[in-house]
Design a protein around this motif. Structure first.
Motif, PDB file in Angstrom:
ATOM      1  N   LYS A 209      65.691  94.490 120.240  1.00  0.00           N
ATOM      2  CA  LYS A 209      66.616  95.148 119.321  1.00  0.00           C
ATOM      3  C   LYS A 209      66.935  94.314 118.082  1.00  0.00           C
ATOM      4  CE  LYS A 209      68.800  97.636 123.142  1.00  0.00           C
ATOM      5  NZ  LYS A 209      70.033  97.809 123.948  1.00  0.00           N
ATOM      6  N   VAL A 210      66.350  93.118 117.998  1.00  0.00           N
ATOM      7  CA  VAL A 210      66.673  92.233 116.869  1.00  0.00           C
ATOM      8  C   VAL A 210      65.748  92.588 115.703  1.00  0.00           C
ATOM      9  CG1 VAL A 210      67.148  89.861 116.179  1.00  0.00           C
ATOM     10  CG2 VAL A 210      67.253  90.492 118.595  1.00  0.00           C
ATOM     11  N   SER A 211      66.102  93.662 115.017  1.00  0.00           N
ATOM     12  CA  SER A 211      65.207  94.206 113.989  1.00  0.00           C
ATOM     13  C   SER A 211      64.969  93.223 112.865  1.00  0.00           C
ATOM     14  CB  SER A 211      65.792  95.506 113.430  1.00  0.00           C
ATOM     15  OG  SER A 211      67.070  95.284 112.857  1.00  0.00           O
ATOM     16  N   PHE A 212      65.975  92.401 112.505  1.00  0.00           N
ATOM     17  CA  PHE A 212      65.787  91.518 111.360  1.00  0.00           C
ATOM     18  C   PHE A 212      64.844  90.360 111.666  1.00  0.00           C
ATOM     19  CE2 PHE A 212      70.119  91.261 113.086  1.00  0.00           C
ATOM     20  CZ  PHE A 212      70.094  90.027 113.732  1.00  0.00           C
ATOM     21  N   TYR A 213      64.520  90.104 112.912  1.00  0.00           N
ATOM     22  CA  TYR A 213      63.448  89.172 113.243  1.00  0.00           C
ATOM     23  C   TYR A 213      62.104  89.897 113.287  1.00  0.00           C
ATOM     24  CZ  TYR A 213      66.239  85.025 114.447  1.00  0.00           C
ATOM     25  OH  TYR A 213      67.046  83.916 114.394  1.00  0.00           O
ATOM     26  N   ASP A 214      62.085  91.043 113.978  1.00  0.00           N
ATOM     27  CA  ASP A 214      60.835  91.785 114.107  1.00  0.00           C
ATOM     28  C   ASP A 214      60.341  92.312 112.765  1.00  0.00           C
ATOM     29  OD1 ASP A 214      60.742  91.316 116.812  1.00  0.00           O
ATOM     30  OD2 ASP A 214      61.548  93.272 117.385  1.00  0.00           O
ATOM     31  N   ASP A 215      61.266  92.725 111.899  1.00  0.00           N
ATOM     32  CA  ASP A 215      60.858  93.218 110.578  1.00  0.00           C
ATOM     33  C   ASP A 215      60.220  92.102 109.751  1.00  0.00           C
ATOM     34  OD1 ASP A 215      61.876  95.639 111.299  1.00  0.00           O
ATOM     35  OD2 ASP A 215      63.579  95.621 109.929  1.00  0.00           O
ATOM     36  N   LYS A 216      60.803  90.921 109.803  1.00  0.00           N
ATOM     37  CA  LYS A 216      60.213  89.794 109.078  1.00  0.00           C
ATOM     38  C   LYS A 216      58.828  89.464 109.624  1.00  0.00           C
ATOM     39  CE  LYS A 216      64.360  87.457 107.330  1.00  0.00           C
ATOM     40  NZ  LYS A 216      65.231  88.637 107.388  1.00  0.00           N
ATOM     41  N   ALA A 217      58.666  89.569 110.928  1.00  0.00           N
ATOM     42  CA  ALA A 217      57.357  89.306 111.525  1.00  0.00           C
ATOM     43  C   ALA A 217      56.315  90.300 111.021  1.00  0.00           C
ATOM     44  CB  ALA A 217      57.452  89.359 113.046  1.00  0.00           C
ATOM     45  N   GLN A 218      56.724  91.559 110.841  1.00  0.00           N
ATOM     46  CA  GLN A 218      55.799  92.566 110.302  1.00  0.00           C
ATOM     47  C   GLN A 218      55.392  92.232 108.866  1.00  0.00           C
ATOM     48  OE1 GLN A 218      56.185  96.865 110.805  1.00  0.00           O
ATOM     49  NE2 GLN A 218      57.902  96.495 112.202  1.00  0.00           N
ATOM     50  N   VAL A 219      56.375  91.856 108.061  1.00  0.00           N
ATOM     51  CA  VAL A 219      56.079  91.495 106.673  1.00  0.00           C
ATOM     52  C   VAL A 219      55.182  90.264 106.627  1.00  0.00           C
ATOM     53  CG1 VAL A 219      57.065  90.778 104.460  1.00  0.00           C
ATOM     54  CG2 VAL A 219      58.234  92.509 105.839  1.00  0.00           C
ATOM     55  N   GLU A 220      55.446  89.316 107.512  1.00  0.00           N
ATOM     56  CA  GLU A 220      54.637  88.099 107.563  1.00  0.00           C
ATOM     57  C   GLU A 220      53.169  88.425 107.839  1.00  0.00           C
ATOM     58  OE1 GLU A 220      54.477  84.069 110.290  1.00  0.00           O
ATOM     59  OE2 GLU A 220      56.445  84.946 109.847  1.00  0.00           O
ATOM     60  N   GLU A 221      52.923  89.336 108.772  1.00  0.00           N
ATOM     61  CA  GLU A 221      51.540  89.729 109.081  1.00  0.00           C
ATOM     62  C   GLU A 221      50.910  90.458 107.899  1.00  0.00           C
ATOM     63  OE1 GLU A 221      49.743  88.770 111.731  1.00  0.00           O
ATOM     64  OE2 GLU A 221      51.525  87.539 112.085  1.00  0.00           O
ATOM     65  N   TYR A 222      51.684  91.276 107.210  1.00  0.00           N
ATOM     66  CA  TYR A 222      51.185  91.976 106.025  1.00  0.00           C
ATOM     67  C   TYR A 222      50.815  90.979 104.938  1.00  0.00           C
ATOM     68  CZ  TYR A 222      50.981  95.665 102.442  1.00  0.00           C
ATOM     69  OH  TYR A 222      50.581  96.531 101.456  1.00  0.00           O
ATOM     70  N   LEU A 223      51.649  89.959 104.775  1.00  0.00           N
ATOM     71  CA  LEU A 223      51.376  88.914 103.793  1.00  0.00           C
ATOM     72  C   LEU A 223      50.089  88.162 104.128  1.00  0.00           C
ATOM     73  CD1 LEU A 223      52.137  87.069 101.406  1.00  0.00           C
ATOM     74  CD2 LEU A 223      53.662  85.830 102.961  1.00  0.00           C
ATOM     75  N   LYS A 224      49.899  87.845 105.392  1.00  0.00           N
ATOM     76  CA  LYS A 224      48.694  87.128 105.810  1.00  0.00           C
ATOM     77  C   LYS A 224      47.430  87.937 105.506  1.00  0.00           C
ATOM     78  CE  LYS A 224      50.867  84.569 109.614  1.00  0.00           C
ATOM     79  NZ  LYS A 224      50.947  84.444 111.095  1.00  0.00           N
ATOM     80  N   ALA A 225      47.545  89.251 105.584  1.00  0.00           N
ATOM     81  CA  ALA A 225      46.386  90.114 105.353  1.00  0.00           C
ATOM     82  C   ALA A 225      46.191  90.477 103.889  1.00  0.00           C
ATOM     83  CB  ALA A 225      46.536  91.401 106.178  1.00  0.00           C
ATOM     84  N   SER A 226      47.067  89.995 103.014  1.00  0.00           N
ATOM     85  CA  SER A 226      47.067  90.422 101.612  1.00  0.00           C
ATOM     86  C   SER A 226      45.960  89.799 100.770  1.00  0.00           C
ATOM     87  CB  SER A 226      48.414  90.081 100.962  1.00  0.00           C
ATOM     88  OG  SER A 226      48.554  88.665 100.826  1.00  0.00           O
TER      89      SER A 226
END
Length: 307
Positions: A130-147
Protein backbone atom coordinates in the motif's frame (compact mmCIF):
# COMPACT_ATOMS: atom_id res chain seq x y z
CA UNK A 1 29.35 32.13 -12.89
CA UNK A 2 31.67 30.98 -15.66
CA UNK A 3 30.43 27.41 -16.13
CA UNK A 4 28.17 26.77 -19.13
CA UNK A 5 27.39 23.22 -18.01
CA UNK A 6 23.83 23.49 -16.79
CA UNK A 7 22.22 21.15 -14.26
CA UNK A 8 18.46 21.56 -14.12
CA UNK A 9 16.74 20.84 -10.82
CA UNK A 10 13.09 19.81 -10.56
CA UNK A 11 11.88 20.20 -7.00
CA UNK A 12 14.31 23.05 -6.60
CA UNK A 13 12.56 24.78 -3.70
CA UNK A 14 12.25 21.64 -1.55
CA UNK A 15 14.78 20.10 0.82
CA UNK A 16 16.41 17.83 -1.75
CA UNK A 17 16.51 20.33 -4.59
CA UNK A 18 17.97 23.01 -2.35
CA UNK A 19 20.65 20.57 -1.18
CA UNK A 20 21.68 19.98 -4.80
CA UNK A 21 21.59 23.66 -5.75
CA UNK A 22 23.72 24.70 -2.77
CA UNK A 23 26.34 22.05 -3.48
CA UNK A 24 26.47 22.83 -7.22
CA UNK A 25 26.84 26.55 -6.49
CA UNK A 26 29.61 25.82 -4.00
CA UNK A 27 31.50 23.53 -6.39
CA UNK A 28 31.16 25.75 -9.52
CA UNK A 29 31.69 22.94 -12.05
CA UNK A 30 28.08 23.33 -13.17
CA UNK A 31 25.48 26.09 -13.20
CA UNK A 32 22.18 25.19 -11.48
CA UNK A 33 18.91 25.94 -13.24
CA UNK A 34 15.94 25.76 -10.87
CA UNK A 35 12.65 24.76 -12.48
CA UNK A 36 9.64 25.97 -10.53
CA UNK A 37 5.99 26.79 -11.02
CA UNK A 38 6.45 30.03 -9.11
CA UNK A 39 9.65 31.99 -9.85
CA UNK A 40 8.29 34.82 -7.69
CA UNK A 41 8.25 32.77 -4.46
CA UNK A 42 10.57 33.78 -1.64
CA UNK A 43 12.66 30.61 -2.00
CA UNK A 44 12.95 31.06 -5.77
CA UNK A 45 14.14 34.64 -5.31
CA UNK A 46 16.60 33.55 -2.65
CA UNK A 47 18.31 30.89 -4.77
CA UNK A 48 18.38 33.28 -7.73
CA UNK A 49 20.21 35.81 -5.57
CA UNK A 50 22.67 33.07 -4.63
CA UNK A 51 23.52 32.48 -8.29
CA UNK A 52 21.05 29.91 -9.63
CA UNK A 53 19.07 30.47 -12.80
CA UNK A 54 15.32 30.25 -12.11
CA UNK A 55 12.97 29.16 -14.89
CA UNK A 56 9.21 28.70 -14.82
CA UNK A 57 7.98 25.21 -15.72
CA UNK A 58 5.10 22.90 -14.84
CA UNK A 59 5.79 19.18 -14.49
CA UNK A 60 2.27 18.49 -15.78
CA UNK A 61 3.04 20.32 -19.03
CA UNK A 62 5.58 18.61 -21.26
CA UNK A 63 5.94 21.62 -23.58
CA UNK A 64 6.94 23.91 -20.72
CA UNK A 65 9.36 21.27 -19.46
CA UNK A 66 11.05 20.83 -22.83
CA UNK A 67 11.47 24.59 -23.18
CA UNK A 68 12.87 24.90 -19.65
CA UNK A 69 15.24 21.96 -20.04
CA UNK A 70 16.81 22.91 -23.38
CA UNK A 71 20.50 23.54 -22.99
CA UNK A 72 20.72 21.50 -19.78
CA UNK A 73 23.41 18.85 -19.68
CA UNK A 74 22.00 17.06 -16.65
CA UNK A 75 18.89 16.95 -14.49
CA UNK A 76 18.07 16.20 -10.86
CA UNK A 77 14.47 15.08 -10.28
CA UNK A 78 12.24 14.97 -7.23
CA UNK A 79 8.64 13.88 -7.83
CA UNK A 80 6.00 14.60 -5.20
CA UNK A 81 3.66 11.89 -3.97
CA UNK A 82 -0.10 12.14 -4.26
CA UNK A 83 -3.13 9.95 -3.82
CA UNK A 84 -6.11 9.03 -6.01
CA UNK A 85 -8.37 10.15 -7.51
CA UNK A 86 -6.06 11.50 -10.21
CA UNK A 87 -6.92 14.04 -12.88
CA UNK A 88 -5.30 16.34 -15.43
CA UNK A 89 -4.73 18.87 -12.65
CA UNK A 90 -3.61 16.21 -10.19
CA UNK A 91 -1.80 13.47 -12.12
CA UNK A 92 -0.14 10.51 -10.44
CA UNK A 93 3.53 10.48 -9.51
CA UNK A 94 4.12 7.89 -12.23
CA UNK A 95 2.51 10.12 -14.86
CA UNK A 96 4.57 13.11 -13.72
CA UNK A 97 7.79 11.11 -13.61
CA UNK A 98 7.35 9.69 -17.10
CA UNK A 99 6.43 13.15 -18.41
CA UNK A 100 9.66 14.58 -17.03
CA UNK A 101 11.78 11.76 -18.49
CA UNK A 102 10.13 12.15 -21.90
CA UNK A 103 10.66 15.92 -21.84
CA UNK A 104 14.29 15.51 -20.81
CA UNK A 105 14.90 13.12 -23.68
CA UNK A 106 13.31 15.51 -26.18
CA UNK A 107 15.34 18.43 -24.76
CA UNK A 108 18.62 16.53 -25.15
CA UNK A 109 19.46 16.06 -21.47
CA UNK A 110 22.41 13.66 -21.21
CA UNK A 111 22.27 12.51 -17.58
CA UNK A 112 19.53 12.27 -14.94
CA UNK A 113 19.75 11.75 -11.19
CA UNK A 114 16.41 10.61 -9.77
CA UNK A 115 15.45 10.73 -6.10
CA UNK A 116 13.83 7.37 -5.54
CA UNK A 117 13.47 4.49 -3.12
CA UNK A 118 12.89 0.75 -3.01
CA UNK A 119 9.58 -0.54 -4.37
CA UNK A 120 8.14 -2.14 -1.25
CA UNK A 121 5.66 -4.44 -2.96
CA UNK A 122 8.53 -6.13 -4.78
CA UNK A 123 11.01 -5.92 -1.90
CA UNK A 124 8.63 -7.51 0.60
CA UNK A 125 7.07 -10.07 -1.72
CA UNK A 126 3.72 -8.31 -1.57
CA UNK A 127 3.51 -8.08 2.23
CA UNK A 128 3.57 -4.28 2.11
CA UNK A 129 1.69 -3.24 -1.03
CA UNK A 130 0.00 0.00 0.00
CA UNK A 131 3.03 2.31 0.08
CA UNK A 132 2.28 3.94 -3.25
CA UNK A 133 4.93 6.65 -2.94
CA UNK A 134 7.65 3.98 -2.87
CA UNK A 135 6.15 1.77 -5.56
CA UNK A 136 5.43 4.74 -7.83
CA UNK A 137 9.03 5.91 -7.62
CA UNK A 138 10.17 2.39 -8.45
CA UNK A 139 8.02 2.47 -11.60
CA UNK A 140 9.48 5.80 -12.68
CA UNK A 141 12.98 4.50 -11.95
CA UNK A 142 12.44 1.54 -14.30
CA UNK A 143 11.05 3.87 -16.97
CA UNK A 144 14.12 6.06 -16.62
CA UNK A 145 16.44 3.07 -16.98
CA UNK A 146 14.70 2.13 -20.22
CA UNK A 147 14.78 5.68 -21.62
CA UNK A 148 18.22 5.55 -23.18
CA UNK A 149 19.40 8.51 -21.09
CA UNK A 150 22.36 7.94 -18.80
CA UNK A 151 20.93 7.82 -15.29
CA UNK A 152 21.40 7.06 -11.61
CA UNK A 153 18.93 6.91 -8.74
CA UNK A 154 19.37 7.87 -5.11
CA UNK A 155 17.58 5.75 -2.51
CA UNK A 156 17.02 7.84 0.59
CA UNK A 157 16.35 6.82 4.17
CA UNK A 158 14.29 8.58 6.81
CA UNK A 159 14.99 12.30 6.55
CA UNK A 160 16.87 13.58 9.59
CA UNK A 161 15.11 16.89 8.96
CA UNK A 162 11.85 15.19 9.99
CA UNK A 163 12.93 16.11 13.51
CA UNK A 164 11.44 19.56 12.91
CA UNK A 165 9.54 19.35 9.62
CA UNK A 166 7.39 16.44 10.84
CA UNK A 167 7.67 17.10 14.55
CA UNK A 168 9.30 13.81 15.50
CA UNK A 169 11.45 15.69 18.05
CA UNK A 170 9.51 17.88 20.45
CA UNK A 171 10.30 20.06 23.44
CA UNK A 172 8.47 19.28 26.64
CA UNK A 173 7.31 21.80 29.25
CA UNK A 174 9.95 20.43 31.61
CA UNK A 175 12.77 21.39 29.22
CA UNK A 176 13.40 17.80 28.17
CA UNK A 177 12.84 16.43 24.65
CA UNK A 178 10.83 13.54 23.25
CA UNK A 179 11.67 11.67 20.04
CA UNK A 180 8.70 9.67 18.76
CA UNK A 181 8.11 7.53 15.66
CA UNK A 182 5.25 5.10 14.90
CA UNK A 183 5.90 1.34 15.23
CA UNK A 184 9.62 1.63 16.02
CA UNK A 185 10.94 0.77 19.46
CA UNK A 186 14.02 2.46 20.89
CA UNK A 187 16.23 -0.47 19.85
CA UNK A 188 15.01 -0.87 16.25
CA UNK A 189 17.57 0.14 13.62
CA UNK A 190 16.61 2.69 10.99
CA UNK A 191 18.45 4.22 8.03
CA UNK A 192 18.73 8.02 8.15
CA UNK A 193 19.63 10.53 5.45
CA UNK A 194 20.81 14.07 6.18
CA UNK A 195 19.07 15.47 3.13
CA UNK A 196 20.38 19.02 3.32
CA UNK A 197 23.97 17.80 3.24
CA UNK A 198 24.25 14.34 1.71
CA UNK A 199 21.79 14.49 -1.20
CA UNK A 200 23.79 17.37 -2.66
CA UNK A 201 27.07 15.54 -2.06
CA UNK A 202 25.85 12.33 -3.71
CA UNK A 203 24.35 14.16 -6.70
CA UNK A 204 27.44 16.27 -7.34
CA UNK A 205 29.68 13.20 -7.16
CA UNK A 206 27.57 11.46 -9.81
CA UNK A 207 27.42 14.57 -11.99
CA UNK A 208 31.20 14.89 -12.00
CA UNK A 209 31.77 11.26 -12.94
CA UNK A 210 28.88 10.17 -15.16
CA UNK A 211 30.79 10.78 -18.41
CA UNK A 212 34.05 9.02 -17.58
CA UNK A 213 32.45 6.21 -15.56
CA UNK A 214 29.13 5.82 -17.33
CA UNK A 215 29.46 2.03 -17.65
CA UNK A 216 29.74 1.76 -13.87
CA UNK A 217 27.26 4.48 -12.90
CA UNK A 218 24.37 4.40 -15.36
CA UNK A 219 21.34 2.38 -14.37
CA UNK A 220 22.47 2.03 -10.77
CA UNK A 221 20.62 2.88 -7.55
CA UNK A 222 22.74 4.31 -4.74
CA UNK A 223 21.58 4.28 -1.11
CA UNK A 224 22.37 7.62 0.52
CA UNK A 225 22.73 6.72 4.19
CA UNK A 226 24.12 9.06 6.83
CA UNK A 227 23.66 6.49 9.60
CA UNK A 228 22.15 3.08 10.33
CA UNK A 229 21.36 3.44 14.03
CA UNK A 230 18.48 2.95 16.43
CA UNK A 231 16.22 5.79 17.49
CA UNK A 232 17.48 5.22 21.00
CA UNK A 233 21.06 5.82 19.84
CA UNK A 234 19.92 8.91 17.94
CA UNK A 235 18.21 10.22 21.08
CA UNK A 236 21.41 9.60 23.10
CA UNK A 237 23.50 11.58 20.60
CA UNK A 238 21.07 14.51 20.75
CA UNK A 239 21.07 14.34 24.55
CA UNK A 240 24.87 14.40 24.70
CA UNK A 241 25.18 17.40 22.37
CA UNK A 242 22.39 19.44 23.94
CA UNK A 243 23.01 18.40 27.51
CA UNK A 244 19.30 17.64 27.88
CA UNK A 245 17.32 14.51 28.57
CA UNK A 246 15.93 13.03 25.34
CA UNK A 247 13.44 10.17 25.63
CA UNK A 248 12.24 7.93 22.80
CA UNK A 249 8.64 6.74 22.74
CA UNK A 250 6.74 4.70 20.17
CA UNK A 251 4.15 6.97 18.57
CA UNK A 252 0.67 5.66 17.65
CA UNK A 253 -0.08 4.70 14.04
CA UNK A 254 -0.75 7.57 11.65
CA UNK A 255 -4.08 6.13 10.57
CA UNK A 256 -3.25 6.23 6.85
CA UNK A 257 -2.34 2.86 5.26
CA UNK A 258 0.38 4.35 3.05
CA UNK A 259 2.27 5.80 5.99
CA UNK A 260 1.56 3.05 8.51
CA UNK A 261 2.79 0.34 6.15
CA UNK A 262 5.88 2.46 5.40
CA UNK A 263 6.75 2.60 9.09
CA UNK A 264 5.98 -1.09 9.58
CA UNK A 265 8.13 -2.09 6.63
CA UNK A 266 10.96 0.21 7.67
CA UNK A 267 10.95 -1.32 11.14
CA UNK A 268 10.91 -4.90 9.82
CA UNK A 269 13.64 -4.23 7.25
CA UNK A 270 15.77 -2.06 9.57
CA UNK A 271 15.41 1.03 7.42
CA UNK A 272 16.04 -0.92 4.17
CA UNK A 273 19.78 -0.16 3.89
CA UNK A 274 21.34 -2.12 6.75
CA UNK A 275 23.71 -3.87 4.32
CA UNK A 276 25.04 -0.55 2.97
CA UNK A 277 28.32 0.50 4.62
CA UNK A 278 28.26 4.01 6.08
CA UNK A 279 29.35 6.14 4.35
CA UNK A 280 28.49 4.39 1.08
CA UNK A 281 31.88 3.55 -0.52
CA UNK A 282 30.35 3.57 -4.01
CA UNK A 283 29.65 7.29 -3.57
CA UNK A 284 32.66 8.29 -1.48
CA UNK A 285 34.77 6.62 -4.17
CA UNK A 286 33.33 9.17 -6.59
CA UNK A 287 34.22 12.04 -4.28
CA UNK A 288 31.12 12.45 -2.09
CA UNK A 289 31.89 13.71 1.41
CA UNK A 290 29.05 12.72 3.68
CA UNK A 291 28.23 14.22 7.03
CA UNK A 292 27.70 12.32 10.26
CA UNK A 293 24.77 12.22 12.66
CA UNK A 294 26.92 14.01 15.23
CA UNK A 295 27.59 16.82 12.75
CA UNK A 296 23.89 16.99 11.90
CA UNK A 297 22.96 17.38 15.56
CA UNK A 298 25.67 20.02 16.10
CA UNK A 299 24.73 22.12 13.07
CA UNK A 300 20.97 21.60 12.73
CA UNK A 301 19.42 20.30 15.95
CA UNK A 302 21.43 22.46 18.34
CA UNK A 303 20.28 25.74 16.82
CA UNK A 304 16.63 24.64 16.85
CA UNK A 305 16.31 22.82 20.16
CA UNK A 306 19.04 24.10 22.48
CA UNK A 307 16.94 26.78 24.21
Amino acid sequence: MSSSRIVAVIGATGQQGLSVIRKVLEDKTFTPRALTRDPSSATSKQIQEQGAEVVKADTRDKVSLVDALRGSEALFIVTLSGYPPYSADKPSEVTIGKNIVDAAKEAGVRFIVFSSGPGLTKLTGGKYSKVSFYDDKAQVEEYLKASGILNASLHLGTFTENMWTQGTLKKNETGTLTLSVPFFTASDINGFTWVGHDVGEATLALLKNYETKSDDISGRAYPVVTANISHGEFAAIISKVLGKEVTFITAPPIGHPNYDEMFEAAREYQGFYISTPVPNPELTGLGAKFGTIEEFVQTEIKKRFSD
